[in-house]
Design a protein around this motif. Structure first.
Motif, PDB file in Angstrom:
ATOM      1  N   LEU A  80       6.473   4.558  -7.665  1.00  0.00           N
ATOM      2  CA  LEU A  80       6.001   3.190  -7.880  1.00  0.00           C
ATOM      3  C   LEU A  80       5.445   2.610  -6.587  1.00  0.00           C
ATOM      4  CD1 LEU A  80       7.482   0.471 -10.057  1.00  0.00           C
ATOM      5  CD2 LEU A  80       6.957  -0.108  -7.702  1.00  0.00           C
ATOM      6  N   MET A  81       6.147   2.839  -5.473  1.00  0.00           N
ATOM      7  CA  MET A  81       5.673   2.333  -4.189  1.00  0.00           C
ATOM      8  C   MET A  81       4.340   2.983  -3.825  1.00  0.00           C
ATOM      9  SD  MET A  81       7.977   0.135  -3.017  1.00  0.00           S
ATOM     10  CE  MET A  81       7.945   0.102  -1.236  1.00  0.00           C
ATOM     11  N   GLU A  82       4.227   4.294  -4.012  1.00  0.00           N
ATOM     12  CA  GLU A  82       2.993   4.997  -3.674  1.00  0.00           C
ATOM     13  C   GLU A  82       1.834   4.528  -4.548  1.00  0.00           C
ATOM     14  OE1 GLU A  82       3.751   9.149  -3.984  1.00  0.00           O
ATOM     15  OE2 GLU A  82       5.039   9.221  -2.198  1.00  0.00           O
ATOM     16  N   ALA A  83       2.086   4.379  -5.859  1.00  0.00           N
ATOM     17  CA  ALA A  83       1.031   3.958  -6.780  1.00  0.00           C
ATOM     18  C   ALA A  83       0.523   2.568  -6.426  1.00  0.00           C
ATOM     19  CB  ALA A  83       1.552   3.986  -8.215  1.00  0.00           C
ATOM     20  N   HIS A  84       1.411   1.703  -5.985  1.00  0.00           N
ATOM     21  CA  HIS A  84       1.055   0.338  -5.602  1.00  0.00           C
ATOM     22  C   HIS A  84       0.009   0.368  -4.488  1.00  0.00           C
ATOM     23  CE1 HIS A  84       1.534  -3.919  -4.971  1.00  0.00           C
ATOM     24  NE2 HIS A  84       2.052  -3.779  -3.781  1.00  0.00           N
ATOM     25  N   PHE A  85       0.221   1.211  -3.484  1.00  0.00           N
ATOM     26  CA  PHE A  85      -0.703   1.261  -2.357  1.00  0.00           C
ATOM     27  C   PHE A  85      -1.944   2.087  -2.667  1.00  0.00           C
ATOM     28  CE2 PHE A  85       3.336   0.117  -0.340  1.00  0.00           C
ATOM     29  CZ  PHE A  85       2.926  -1.040   0.297  1.00  0.00           C
ATOM     30  N   GLU A  86      -1.825   3.064  -3.543  1.00  0.00           N
ATOM     31  CA  GLU A  86      -3.011   3.816  -3.967  1.00  0.00           C
ATOM     32  C   GLU A  86      -4.023   2.882  -4.627  1.00  0.00           C
ATOM     33  OE1 GLU A  86      -1.546   6.856  -6.497  1.00  0.00           O
ATOM     34  OE2 GLU A  86      -0.862   8.161  -4.857  1.00  0.00           O
ATOM     35  N   GLN A  87      -3.547   1.979  -5.464  1.00  0.00           N
ATOM     36  CA  GLN A  87      -4.430   1.030  -6.152  1.00  0.00           C
ATOM     37  C   GLN A  87      -5.136   0.122  -5.155  1.00  0.00           C
ATOM     38  OE1 GLN A  87      -1.797  -0.947  -8.858  1.00  0.00           O
ATOM     39  NE2 GLN A  87      -1.560   0.831 -10.188  1.00  0.00           N
ATOM     40  N   LEU A  88      -4.407  -0.324  -4.127  1.00  0.00           N
ATOM     41  CA  LEU A  88      -5.006  -1.233  -3.149  1.00  0.00           C
ATOM     42  C   LEU A  88      -6.017  -0.514  -2.264  1.00  0.00           C
ATOM     43  CD1 LEU A  88      -1.846  -3.289  -2.136  1.00  0.00           C
ATOM     44  CD2 LEU A  88      -3.788  -4.064  -3.490  1.00  0.00           C
ATOM     45  N   VAL A  89      -5.758   0.749  -1.937  1.00  0.00           N
ATOM     46  CA  VAL A  89      -6.720   1.516  -1.138  1.00  0.00           C
ATOM     47  C   VAL A  89      -7.972   1.803  -1.962  1.00  0.00           C
ATOM     48  CG1 VAL A  89      -7.151   3.735  -0.012  1.00  0.00           C
ATOM     49  CG2 VAL A  89      -4.997   2.532   0.402  1.00  0.00           C
ATOM     50  N   GLU A  90      -7.788   2.187  -3.234  1.00  0.00           N
ATOM     51  CA  GLU A  90      -8.934   2.456  -4.103  1.00  0.00           C
ATOM     52  C   GLU A  90      -9.783   1.213  -4.304  1.00  0.00           C
ATOM     53  OE1 GLU A  90      -7.337   4.016  -7.679  1.00  0.00           O
ATOM     54  OE2 GLU A  90      -6.779   5.961  -6.805  1.00  0.00           O
ATOM     55  N   ALA A  91      -9.155   0.037  -4.331  1.00  0.00           N
ATOM     56  CA  ALA A  91      -9.890  -1.212  -4.522  1.00  0.00           C
ATOM     57  C   ALA A  91     -10.540  -1.696  -3.237  1.00  0.00           C
ATOM     58  CB  ALA A  91      -8.940  -2.286  -5.059  1.00  0.00           C
ATOM     59  N   GLY A  92     -10.286  -1.012  -2.120  1.00  0.00           N
ATOM     60  CA  GLY A  92     -10.879  -1.402  -0.850  1.00  0.00           C
ATOM     61  C   GLY A  92     -10.159  -2.545  -0.160  1.00  0.00           C
ATOM     62  N   VAL A  93      -9.004  -2.919  -0.658  1.00  0.00           N
ATOM     63  CA  VAL A  93      -8.233  -4.007  -0.046  1.00  0.00           C
ATOM     64  C   VAL A  93      -7.533  -3.509   1.213  1.00  0.00           C
ATOM     65  CG1 VAL A  93      -6.334  -5.645  -0.391  1.00  0.00           C
ATOM     66  CG2 VAL A  93      -7.916  -5.141  -2.271  1.00  0.00           C
ATOM     67  N   LEU A  94      -6.952  -2.299   1.123  1.00  0.00           N
ATOM     68  CA  LEU A  94      -6.313  -1.670   2.273  1.00  0.00           C
ATOM     69  C   LEU A  94      -7.095  -0.420   2.645  1.00  0.00           C
ATOM     70  CD1 LEU A  94      -2.517  -1.814   1.277  1.00  0.00           C
ATOM     71  CD2 LEU A  94      -3.855  -3.510   2.530  1.00  0.00           C
ATOM     72  N   GLU A  95      -6.902   0.054   3.862  1.00  0.00           N
ATOM     73  CA  GLU A  95      -7.536   1.299   4.260  1.00  0.00           C
ATOM     74  C   GLU A  95      -6.502   2.200   4.924  1.00  0.00           C
ATOM     75  OE1 GLU A  95     -10.708   0.301   6.849  1.00  0.00           O
ATOM     76  OE2 GLU A  95      -9.436  -0.245   8.542  1.00  0.00           O
ATOM     77  N   GLY A  96      -6.666   3.499   4.701  1.00  0.00           N
ATOM     78  CA  GLY A  96      -5.732   4.461   5.255  1.00  0.00           C
ATOM     79  C   GLY A  96      -5.143   5.339   4.167  1.00  0.00           C
ATOM     80  N   ASP A  97      -4.195   6.177   4.553  1.00  0.00           N
ATOM     81  CA  ASP A  97      -3.518   7.072   3.631  1.00  0.00           C
ATOM     82  C   ASP A  97      -2.465   6.269   2.866  1.00  0.00           C
ATOM     83  OD1 ASP A  97      -1.859   8.896   2.361  1.00  0.00           O
ATOM     84  OD2 ASP A  97      -1.740  10.269   4.057  1.00  0.00           O
ATOM     85  N   PRO A  98      -2.616   6.118   1.544  1.00  0.00           N
ATOM     86  CA  PRO A  98      -1.669   5.286   0.798  1.00  0.00           C
ATOM     87  C   PRO A  98      -0.233   5.782   0.886  1.00  0.00           C
ATOM     88  CG  PRO A  98      -3.091   6.521  -0.700  1.00  0.00           C
ATOM     89  CD  PRO A  98      -3.667   6.661   0.672  1.00  0.00           C
TER      90      PRO A  98
END
Length: 217
Positions: free
Chosen positions: A136-154
């Motif tokens: 769940l934690m990983e999926a949360h950050f994967e979504q934000l990286v894919e959306a361009g909100v965050l950058e880096g390795d999710p």
């Protein structure tokens, strides 16, 4: 001849044992608890637990798996309530649910993370429950990286975030953070400039989010 156990009989006994063992393991440590003591606290014969569990490690794995499942369910419920278009820095619901679980169930939280890891191939239920929370934690950050909100390795962001939340949580459980704003004022007089626990948490989240925010192109 021993009574044939129904599925309900087994579930009721295991749940009763979970409640007793969770408190015992968290307060005395796994090494400080015996099967005989657990049976006594549960009010049954010394041999009865062996009809339901192989040994003490089996009970500990059951307790930890149940704790991870409740923890994951709390995080999932918080994630579902969060608006899909919320900015990264406003996505604090999952983080708040994380800390709230630990403060509501300190024994369970300590057993989840303070015990020596058990062999997950021996206890698949424990492995599945812990992976559910981590996913769940990983999926949360994967979504934000894919959306361009965050950058880096999710996955890396997720581990860094989890590490920070765990540190805050353990300090809170050890009463090493400032008091909550909801706590009554200290009669002896509290430093008016001291931040509240909530203020420390908010600052932590701001620092974590800003460190991973995607930079404008």
């Amino acid at each position: 001849m021993p009574k044939t156990l129904s599925a309900d009989d087994i579930q009721q006994f295991r749940e009763a044992m979970r409640r007793v063992a969770e408190n015992a393991f968290a307060t005395r440590g796994a090494q400080g608890v015996t099967m005989r003591e657990l049976a006594k606290e549960l009010g049954c014969s010394a041999m009865t637990p062996y009809r339901y569990f192989r040994d003490k490690e089996d009970i500990l794995a059951m307790v930890r798996a149940a704790a991870f499942s409740r923890f994951a369910a709390r995080l999932e419920a918080a994630a579902q309530r969060m608006p899909a278009n919320a900015l990264a820095i406003d996505r604090s619901a999952v983080s708040e649910a994380y800390v709230a679980f630990a403060l509501d169930e300190p024994h369970a939280y300590r057993l989840m993370f303070d015990q020596t890891p058990q062999q997950q191939d021996v206890y698949p239920e424990l492995a599945a429950a812990s992976q559910r929370a981590r996913h769940l934690m990983e999926a949360h950050f994967e979504q934000l990286v894919e959306a361009g909100v965050l950058e880096g390795d999710p996955r890396l962001i997720g581990y860094a975030y989890w590490t920070s939340l765990h540190g805050f949580t353990m300090l809170a459980l050890a009463n090493q953070l400032p008091p909550s704003a909801a706590q009554p004022a200290d009669p002896a007089g509290r430093d008016a400039q001291q931040p509240s626990r909530e203020a420390v948490f908010a600052q932590l989240l701001r620092m974590l989010w800003r460190g991973a925010l995607a930079q404008p192109k």
